[in-house]
Design a protein around this motif. Structure first.
Motif, PDB file in Angstrom:
ATOM      1  N   LYS A  44       0.851  -1.191   0.000  1.00 52.10           N
ATOM      2  CA  LYS A  44       0.000   0.000   0.000  1.00 52.10           C
ATOM      3  C   LYS A  44       0.887   1.242   0.000  1.00 52.10           C
ATOM      4  O   LYS A  44       1.935   1.271   0.635  1.00 52.10           O
ATOM      5  N   ILE A  45       0.433   2.285  -0.695  1.00 50.71           N
ATOM      6  CA  ILE A  45       1.153   3.554  -0.695  1.00 50.71           C
ATOM      7  C   ILE A  45       1.169   4.087   0.735  1.00 50.71           C
ATOM      8  O   ILE A  45       0.156   4.067   1.428  1.00 50.71           O
ATOM      9  N   GLY A  46       2.323   4.536   1.197  1.00 54.42           N
ATOM     10  CA  GLY A  46       2.454   5.069   2.545  1.00 54.42           C
ATOM     11  C   GLY A  46       2.735   4.018   3.603  1.00 54.42           C
ATOM     12  O   GLY A  46       3.015   4.338   4.750  1.00 54.42           O
ATOM     13  N   GLU A  47       2.706   2.768   3.226  1.00 49.88           N
ATOM     14  CA  GLU A  47       2.978   1.671   4.151  1.00 49.88           C
ATOM     15  C   GLU A  47       4.485   1.504   4.341  1.00 49.88           C
ATOM     16  O   GLU A  47       5.267   1.778   3.429  1.00 49.88           O
ATOM     17  N   GLU A  48       4.884   1.056   5.520  1.00 51.20           N
ATOM     18  CA  GLU A  48       6.292   0.776   5.754  1.00 51.20           C
ATOM     19  C   GLU A  48       6.710  -0.433   4.919  1.00 51.20           C
ATOM     20  O   GLU A  48       6.029  -1.456   4.895  1.00 51.20           O
ATOM     21  N   ALA A  49       7.830  -0.309   4.219  1.00 53.01           N
ATOM     22  CA  ALA A  49       8.338  -1.396   3.374  1.00 53.01           C
ATOM     23  C   ALA A  49       9.032  -2.440   4.235  1.00 53.01           C
ATOM     24  O   ALA A  49       9.503  -2.157   5.325  1.00 53.01           O
ATOM     25  N   ARG A  50       9.087  -3.646   3.739  1.00 53.63           N
ATOM     26  CA  ARG A  50       9.766  -4.745   4.426  1.00 53.63           C
ATOM     27  C   ARG A  50      10.607  -5.519   3.412  1.00 53.63           C
ATOM     28  O   ARG A  50      10.403  -5.401   2.208  1.00 53.63           O
ATOM     29  N   LEU A  51      11.538  -6.304   3.908  1.00 53.56           N
ATOM     30  CA  LEU A  51      12.378  -7.120   3.034  1.00 53.56           C
ATOM     31  C   LEU A  51      11.625  -8.371   2.596  1.00 53.56           C
ATOM     32  O   LEU A  51      10.885  -8.971   3.374  1.00 53.56           O
ATOM     33  N   ASP A  52      11.832  -8.758   1.358  1.00 54.29           N
ATOM     34  CA  ASP A  52      11.283 -10.009   0.854  1.00 54.29           C
ATOM     35  C   ASP A  52      12.175 -10.473  -0.290  1.00 54.29           C
ATOM     36  O   ASP A  52      12.959  -9.696  -0.845  1.00 54.29           O
ATOM     37  N   THR A  53      12.054 -11.734  -0.652  1.00 52.22           N
ATOM     38  CA  THR A  53      12.871 -12.323  -1.710  1.00 52.22           C
ATOM     39  C   THR A  53      11.964 -12.844  -2.811  1.00 52.22           C
ATOM     40  O   THR A  53      10.955 -13.491  -2.539  1.00 52.22           O
ATOM     41  N   PHE A  54      12.323 -12.548  -4.052  1.00 46.16           N
ATOM     42  CA  PHE A  54      11.577 -13.022  -5.223  1.00 46.16           C
ATOM     43  C   PHE A  54      12.118 -14.403  -5.564  1.00 46.16           C
ATOM     44  O   PHE A  54      13.302 -14.558  -5.859  1.00 46.16           O
ATOM     45  N   ILE A  55      11.268 -15.409  -5.502  1.00 50.76           N
ATOM     46  CA  ILE A  55      11.721 -16.796  -5.629  1.00 50.76           C
ATOM     47  C   ILE A  55      10.947 -17.550  -6.711  1.00 50.76           C
ATOM     48  O   ILE A  55       9.875 -17.133  -7.136  1.00 50.76           O
ATOM     49  N   GLU A  56      11.506 -18.673  -7.113  1.00 53.47           N
ATOM     50  CA  GLU A  56      10.813 -19.591  -8.007  1.00 53.47           C
ATOM     51  C   GLU A  56       9.954 -20.511  -7.150  1.00 53.47           C
ATOM     52  O   GLU A  56      10.403 -21.019  -6.115  1.00 53.47           O
ATOM     53  N   VAL A  57       8.725 -20.694  -7.570  1.00 59.70           N
ATOM     54  CA  VAL A  57       7.811 -21.616  -6.901  1.00 59.70           C
ATOM     55  C   VAL A  57       7.268 -22.577  -7.952  1.00 59.70           C
ATOM     56  O   VAL A  57       7.496 -22.386  -9.145  1.00 59.70           O
ATOM     57  N   ASP A  58       6.545 -23.600  -7.534  1.00 57.31           N
ATOM     58  CA  ASP A  58       6.086 -24.612  -8.488  1.00 57.31           C
ATOM     59  C   ASP A  58       5.165 -24.061  -9.573  1.00 57.31           C
ATOM     60  O   ASP A  58       5.039 -24.639 -10.631  1.00 57.31           O
ATOM     61  N   TYR A  59       4.561 -22.912  -9.364  1.00 58.33           N
ATOM     62  CA  TYR A  59       3.661 -22.331 -10.365  1.00 58.33           C
ATOM     63  C   TYR A  59       4.250 -21.104 -11.061  1.00 58.33           C
ATOM     64  O   TYR A  59       3.552 -20.379 -11.750  1.00 58.33           O
ATOM     65  N   GLY A  60       5.540 -20.827 -10.875  1.00 56.28           N
ATOM     66  CA  GLY A  60       6.183 -19.687 -11.532  1.00 56.28           C
ATOM     67  C   GLY A  60       7.133 -18.973 -10.603  1.00 56.28           C
ATOM     68  O   GLY A  60       8.042 -19.577 -10.043  1.00 56.28           O
ATOM     69  N   THR A  61       6.912 -17.674 -10.396  1.00 54.51           N
ATOM     70  CA  THR A  61       7.727 -16.889  -9.476  1.00 54.51           C
ATOM     71  C   THR A  61       6.813 -16.091  -8.563  1.00 54.51           C
ATOM     72  O   THR A  61       5.683 -15.754  -8.935  1.00 54.51           O
ATOM     73  N   ALA A  62       7.316 -15.781  -7.364  1.00 52.12           N
ATOM     74  CA  ALA A  62       6.511 -15.055  -6.384  1.00 52.12           C
ATOM     75  C   ALA A  62       7.433 -14.488  -5.313  1.00 52.12           C
ATOM     76  O   ALA A  62       8.594 -14.879  -5.202  1.00 52.12           O
ATOM     77  N   GLU A  64       8.484 -14.412  -1.520  1.00 50.20           N
ATOM     78  CA  GLU A  64       8.475 -15.461  -0.503  1.00 50.20           C
ATOM     79  C   GLU A  64       7.449 -15.195   0.605  1.00 50.20           C
ATOM     80  O   GLU A  64       6.783 -16.116   1.064  1.00 50.20           O
ATOM     81  N   ASN A  65       7.304 -13.929   1.034  1.00 54.64           N
ATOM     82  CA  ASN A  65       6.453 -13.634   2.183  1.00 54.64           C
ATOM     83  C   ASN A  65       5.373 -12.587   1.919  1.00 54.64           C
ATOM     84  O   ASN A  65       4.761 -12.092   2.854  1.00 54.64           O
ATOM     85  N   THR A  66       5.155 -12.228   0.664  1.00 55.59           N
ATOM     86  CA  THR A  66       4.149 -11.217   0.341  1.00 55.59           C
ATOM     87  C   THR A  66       3.211 -11.770  -0.710  1.00 55.59           C
ATOM     88  O   THR A  66       3.657 -12.277  -1.740  1.00 55.59           O
ATOM     89  N   ASP A  67       1.910 -11.691  -0.444  1.00 54.90           N
ATOM     90  CA  ASP A  67       0.913 -12.182  -1.390  1.00 54.90           C
ATOM     91  C   ASP A  67      -0.161 -11.115  -1.541  1.00 54.90           C
ATOM     92  O   ASP A  67      -0.967 -10.908  -0.634  1.00 54.90           O
ATOM     93  N   ALA A  68      -0.143 -10.414  -2.660  1.00 57.40           N
ATOM     94  CA  ALA A  68      -1.135  -9.377  -2.928  1.00 57.40           C
ATOM     95  C   ALA A  68      -1.257  -9.212  -4.434  1.00 57.40           C
ATOM     96  O   ALA A  68      -0.344  -9.557  -5.185  1.00 57.40           O
ATOM     97  N   ASP A  69      -2.392  -8.694  -4.887  1.00 55.85           N
ATOM     98  CA  ASP A  69      -2.587  -8.479  -6.317  1.00 55.85           C
ATOM     99  C   ASP A  69      -1.902  -7.215  -6.817  1.00 55.85           C
ATOM    100  O   ASP A  69      -1.668  -7.058  -7.997  1.00 55.85           O
TER     101      ASP A  69
END
Length: 89
Positions: A44-62, A64-69
């Protein structure tokens, strides 16, 4: 720091005909980080950012710890000497 907007979109009719929807549920729209890259992520705009890693998963890439549209990501900045403020210590 440059932020990239990344969204998940539905498949087009052509992509469905090619069979993409048999294996995946949606497709990234926008620039993605490199696979294995650790980045700053926010949903969300204005939200504090956090660290995450872009990884390969069985259905493509995502992320690791963030799931949003809709999400925003940026590369982790390097410490640059000219950007360090002097202190009175």
């Amino acid at each position: 720091m440059k932020w990239h907007k990344l969204t998940v979109r539905d498949f087009t009719e052509e992509e469905i005909k090619e069979g993409y929807n048999e294996k995946y549920t949606g497709m990234w729209e926008g620039a993605t980080p490199r696979e294995g890259q650790e980045v700053l992520v926010g949903t969300k705009i204005g939200e504090e950012a956090r660290l995450d890693t872009f990884i390969e998963v069985d259905y493509g890439t995502a992320f690791e710890n963030t799931d949003a549209d809709v999400m925003y990501w940026a590369e982790i900045p390097k410490v640059e000497e000219e950007e360090i403020e002097a202190t009175d210590d």
